[in-house]
Enzyme design. Structure first.
Site, PDB file in Angstrom:
ATOM      1  N   ASP A   1       1.777 -15.323   6.752  1.00  0.00           N
ATOM      2  CA  ASP A   1       1.112 -16.660   6.479  1.00  0.00           C
ATOM      3  C   ASP A   1       1.878 -16.958   4.796  1.00  0.00           C
ATOM      4  O   ASP A   1       1.084 -18.604   4.136  1.00  0.00           O
ATOM      5  CB  ASP A   1      -0.022 -17.343   6.880  1.00  0.00           C
ATOM      6  CG  ASP A   1      -0.181 -16.882   8.207  1.00  0.00           C
ATOM      7  OD1 ASP A   1       0.869 -17.081   8.884  1.00  0.00           O
ATOM      8  OD2 ASP A   1      -1.235 -17.204   9.463  1.00  0.00           O
TER       9      ASP A   1
ATOM     10  N   TYR B   1      11.099   9.219   1.401  1.00  0.00           N
ATOM     11  CA  TYR B   1      11.183   7.638   0.490  1.00  0.00           C
ATOM     12  C   TYR B   1      11.520   7.917  -0.659  1.00  0.00           C
ATOM     13  O   TYR B   1      12.057   7.449  -1.574  1.00  0.00           O
ATOM     14  CB  TYR B   1       9.061   7.527  -0.334  1.00  0.00           C
ATOM     15  CG  TYR B   1       9.144   6.702   0.966  1.00  0.00           C
ATOM     16  CD1 TYR B   1       8.945   5.181   2.169  1.00  0.00           C
ATOM     17  CD2 TYR B   1       8.307   7.353   1.708  1.00  0.00           C
ATOM     18  CE1 TYR B   1       8.532   4.756   2.710  1.00  0.00           C
ATOM     19  CE2 TYR B   1       7.259   6.261   3.320  1.00  0.00           C
ATOM     20  CZ  TYR B   1       7.898   6.033   2.952  1.00  0.00           C
ATOM     21  OH  TYR B   1       7.213   4.493   4.646  1.00  0.00           O
TER      22      TYR B   1
ATOM     23  N   ARG C   1       7.781  -0.129  13.778  1.00  0.00           N
ATOM     24  CA  ARG C   1       8.231  -0.562  11.874  1.00  0.00           C
ATOM     25  C   ARG C   1       9.033  -1.161  12.253  1.00  0.00           C
ATOM     26  O   ARG C   1      10.376  -1.684  11.493  1.00  0.00           O
ATOM     27  CB  ARG C   1       8.890   0.738  11.217  1.00  0.00           C
ATOM     28  CG  ARG C   1       7.491   1.790  10.901  1.00  0.00           C
ATOM     29  CD  ARG C   1       8.426   2.950   9.873  1.00  0.00           C
ATOM     30  NE  ARG C   1       7.563   4.179   9.790  1.00  0.00           N
ATOM     31  CZ  ARG C   1       6.633   4.037   9.098  1.00  0.00           C
ATOM     32  NH1 ARG C   1       6.024   3.571   7.598  1.00  0.00           N
ATOM     33  NH2 ARG C   1       5.591   4.672   9.273  1.00  0.00           N
TER      34      ARG C   1
ATOM     35  N   PRO D   1       0.888  -1.388   0.020  1.00  0.00           N
ATOM     36  CA  PRO D   1       0.528  -0.142  -0.029  1.00  0.00           C
ATOM     37  C   PRO D   1       0.777   1.503   0.209  1.00  0.00           C
ATOM     38  O   PRO D   1       1.883   1.521   0.377  1.00  0.00           O
ATOM     39  CB  PRO D   1      -0.400  -0.042   0.781  1.00  0.00           C
ATOM     40  CG  PRO D   1      -0.124  -0.722   2.307  1.00  0.00           C
ATOM     41  CD  PRO D   1       0.749  -1.870   1.144  1.00  0.00           C
ATOM     42  N   ASN D   2      -0.177   2.183  -0.516  1.00  0.00           N
ATOM     43  CA  ASN D   2       1.105   4.038  -1.018  1.00  0.00           C
ATOM     44  C   ASN D   2       2.109   4.269  -2.138  1.00  0.00           C
ATOM     45  O   ASN D   2       2.669   4.946  -1.527  1.00  0.00           O
ATOM     46  CB  ASN D   2       0.937   4.475   0.303  1.00  0.00           C
ATOM     47  CG  ASN D   2       0.292   4.735   1.268  1.00  0.00           C
ATOM     48  OD1 ASN D   2      -1.409   5.222   0.817  1.00  0.00           O
ATOM     49  ND2 ASN D   2      -0.109   3.709   2.846  1.00  0.00           N
TER      50      ASN D   2
ATOM     51  N   ASN E   1       8.170  -5.537  -1.139  1.00  0.00           N
ATOM     52  CA  ASN E   1       8.043  -4.673  -0.110  1.00  0.00           C
ATOM     53  C   ASN E   1       6.332  -4.822  -0.493  1.00  0.00           C
ATOM     54  O   ASN E   1       5.680  -4.244  -0.795  1.00  0.00           O
ATOM     55  CB  ASN E   1       8.338  -3.513  -1.270  1.00  0.00           C
ATOM     56  CG  ASN E   1       8.829  -1.956  -0.412  1.00  0.00           C
ATOM     57  OD1 ASN E   1       7.965  -2.415   0.956  1.00  0.00           O
ATOM     58  ND2 ASN E   1       8.603  -1.696  -0.437  1.00  0.00           N
TER      59      ASN E   1
ATOM     60  N   ARG F   1      13.231   4.419  11.830  1.00  0.00           N
ATOM     61  CA  ARG F   1      12.494   4.909  11.933  1.00  0.00           C
ATOM     62  C   ARG F   1      11.592   4.789  13.686  1.00  0.00           C
ATOM     63  O   ARG F   1      11.549   3.829  14.331  1.00  0.00           O
ATOM     64  CB  ARG F   1      11.853   4.777  10.593  1.00  0.00           C
ATOM     65  CG  ARG F   1      12.149   5.566   9.801  1.00  0.00           C
ATOM     66  CD  ARG F   1      12.275   5.271   8.409  1.00  0.00           C
ATOM     67  NE  ARG F   1       9.997   6.045   8.071  1.00  0.00           N
ATOM     68  CZ  ARG F   1       9.268   5.339   7.639  1.00  0.00           C
ATOM     69  NH1 ARG F   1       9.875   4.700   6.960  1.00  0.00           N
ATOM     70  NH2 ARG F   1       8.267   6.017   7.889  1.00  0.00           N
TER      71      ARG F   1
ATOM     72  N   HIS G   1      13.174  -2.422   1.374  1.00  0.00           N
ATOM     73  CA  HIS G   1      12.272  -1.226   2.024  1.00  0.00           C
ATOM     74  C   HIS G   1      13.114  -0.335   1.533  1.00  0.00           C
ATOM     75  O   HIS G   1      14.519   0.010   1.271  1.00  0.00           O
ATOM     76  CB  HIS G   1      12.323  -1.011   3.070  1.00  0.00           C
ATOM     77  CG  HIS G   1      11.137  -1.650   3.456  1.00  0.00           C
ATOM     78  ND1 HIS G   1      10.637  -2.750   3.959  1.00  0.00           N
ATOM     79  CD2 HIS G   1      11.817  -3.324   4.369  1.00  0.00           C
ATOM     80  CE1 HIS G   1       9.611  -3.607   4.261  1.00  0.00           C
ATOM     81  NE2 HIS G   1      11.188  -4.096   4.447  1.00  0.00           N
ATOM     82  N   LEU G   2      12.037   0.585   0.834  1.00  0.00           N
ATOM     83  CA  LEU G   2      12.945   1.912   0.549  1.00  0.00           C
ATOM     84  C   LEU G   2      13.864   2.581   1.403  1.00  0.00           C
ATOM     85  O   LEU G   2      14.716   3.016   1.724  1.00  0.00           O
ATOM     86  CB  LEU G   2      11.708   3.263  -0.256  1.00  0.00           C
ATOM     87  CG  LEU G   2      11.149   2.434  -1.585  1.00  0.00           C
ATOM     88  CD1 LEU G   2       9.821   2.502  -1.602  1.00  0.00           C
ATOM     89  CD2 LEU G   2      12.023   2.950  -2.859  1.00  0.00           C
ATOM     90  N   SER G   3      13.158   2.620   2.441  1.00  0.00           N
ATOM     91  CA  SER G   3      13.867   3.920   3.916  1.00  0.00           C
ATOM     92  C   SER G   3      14.432   2.215   4.925  1.00  0.00           C
ATOM     93  O   SER G   3      13.766   1.824   4.314  1.00  0.00           O
ATOM     94  CB  SER G   3      12.611   4.260   3.985  1.00  0.00           C
ATOM     95  OG  SER G   3      11.328   3.881   4.598  1.00  0.00           O
TER      96      SER G   3
ATOM     97  N   GLU H   1      13.357  -9.342   1.039  1.00  0.00           N
ATOM     98  CA  GLU H   1      12.352  -8.171   1.298  1.00  0.00           C
ATOM     99  C   GLU H   1      12.957  -6.731   1.125  1.00  0.00           C
ATOM    100  O   GLU H   1      13.935  -6.701   1.689  1.00  0.00           O
ATOM    101  CB  GLU H   1      11.909  -8.453   2.557  1.00  0.00           C
ATOM    102  CG  GLU H   1      10.989  -7.258   3.338  1.00  0.00           C
ATOM    103  CD  GLU H   1      11.049  -7.759   5.000  1.00  0.00           C
ATOM    104  OE1 GLU H   1      10.457  -8.818   4.693  1.00  0.00           O
ATOM    105  OE2 GLU H   1      10.708  -6.237   5.269  1.00  0.00           O
TER     106      GLU H   1
ATOM    107  N   ALA I   1       3.011  -0.801   4.510  1.00  0.00           N
ATOM    108  CA  ALA I   1       2.605  -1.116   5.665  1.00  0.00           C
ATOM    109  C   ALA I   1       2.209  -2.761   7.030  1.00  0.00           C
ATOM    110  O   ALA I   1       2.677  -3.125   7.923  1.00  0.00           O
ATOM    111  CB  ALA I   1       1.717  -0.150   5.520  1.00  0.00           C
TER     112      ALA I   1
ATOM    113  N   ARG J   1       4.350  11.266  -1.557  1.00  0.00           N
ATOM    114  CA  ARG J   1       4.384  10.798  -0.790  1.00  0.00           C
ATOM    115  C   ARG J   1       6.072  10.655   0.351  1.00  0.00           C
ATOM    116  O   ARG J   1       6.677   9.952   0.150  1.00  0.00           O
ATOM    117  CB  ARG J   1       4.136   8.989  -0.667  1.00  0.00           C
ATOM    118  CG  ARG J   1       3.868   8.651   0.695  1.00  0.00           C
ATOM    119  CD  ARG J   1       3.893   7.099   0.540  1.00  0.00           C
ATOM    120  NE  ARG J   1       4.135   6.339   1.895  1.00  0.00           N
ATOM    121  CZ  ARG J   1       3.988   5.390   2.139  1.00  0.00           C
ATOM    122  NH1 ARG J   1       4.765   4.570   1.290  1.00  0.00           N
ATOM    123  NH2 ARG J   1       4.206   4.811   3.639  1.00  0.00           N
TER     124      ARG J   1
ATOM    125  N   HIS K   1       5.385  -4.721   8.834  1.00  0.00           N
ATOM    126  CA  HIS K   1       4.483  -4.419   9.704  1.00  0.00           C
ATOM    127  C   HIS K   1       3.259  -4.495  10.856  1.00  0.00           C
ATOM    128  O   HIS K   1       3.289  -4.996  12.192  1.00  0.00           O
ATOM    129  CB  HIS K   1       4.909  -3.099  10.673  1.00  0.00           C
ATOM    130  CG  HIS K   1       6.203  -2.613   9.429  1.00  0.00           C
ATOM    131  ND1 HIS K   1       7.462  -3.011   9.740  1.00  0.00           N
ATOM    132  CD2 HIS K   1       5.849  -1.754   8.609  1.00  0.00           C
ATOM    133  CE1 HIS K   1       7.840  -2.211   9.175  1.00  0.00           C
ATOM    134  NE2 HIS K   1       7.621  -1.420   8.504  1.00  0.00           N
TER     135      HIS K   1
END
Ligand code: DQA
Length: 151
Positions: free
Chosen positions: A94, A29, A118, A16-17, A81, A114, A107-109, A105, A84, A24, A87
């Protein structure tokens, strides 16, 4: 055909997002857009000899469906990725646990730099590895890792 001549199929799944990348929270990001991210993944795929398909959804059920699709076969590796959901979602964990192919996995950040909420990832312990903190470069590094894993 030898193993190295077979083009490996890799799905890059974004949660999401992430479609709003660039507008954003750019201080977190970065300013690259989602289209830039897709282009970077496709270019990396071409360079690495991988067939890369990039997807994004804000719908958790759709994301789960994509993981089920990978579990069903025909995909050699994934870059995830979960954003949200990383977390929060036992359901995503599952579904990821059903994969018999490796995933990285990304992540941009760097979530560990943070907020504390997170710092937990439901999926990281299932991943071949985690790459975080390099913006769109995290995806390039993840695809490099995937090429090594499946090459
Ligand atoms: C993110 C980090 C997550 O904590 C956040 O919820 C995201 C993006 C990243 O790529 O840095 O949406 O996964």
């Amino acid at each position: 055909m030898t193993r190295s001549e077979v083009t490996r199929r890799v799905l890059v799944l974004n949660g999401p997002n992430l479609r709003r990348l660039g507008t954003r929270e750019p201080e977190i990001y970065g300013t690259a857009s989602y289209d830039d991210l897709v282009a970077a993944c496709e270019t990396a795929g071409t360079e690495l000899g991988l067939s890369v398909e990039v997807r994004q959804t804000d719908d958790e059920a759709e994301f789960l469906g994509w993981l089920h699709e990978i579990a069903g076969g025909g995909v050699d590796a994934a870059v995830l990725n979960p954003a949200a959901w990383t977390h929060t979602s036992v359901a995503v964990r599952d579904a990821a646990a059903q994969l018999s192919v490796p995933f990285v996995e990304v992540h941009l950040s760097n979530p560990l730099r943070r907020e504390e909420f997170r710092h937990t990832s439901y999926t990281a312990s299932l991943a071949a590895g985690v790459i975080a903190g390099f913006g769109v470069g995290s995806y390039r590094l993840a695809l490099r890792a995937v090429a090594d894993l499946v090459g």
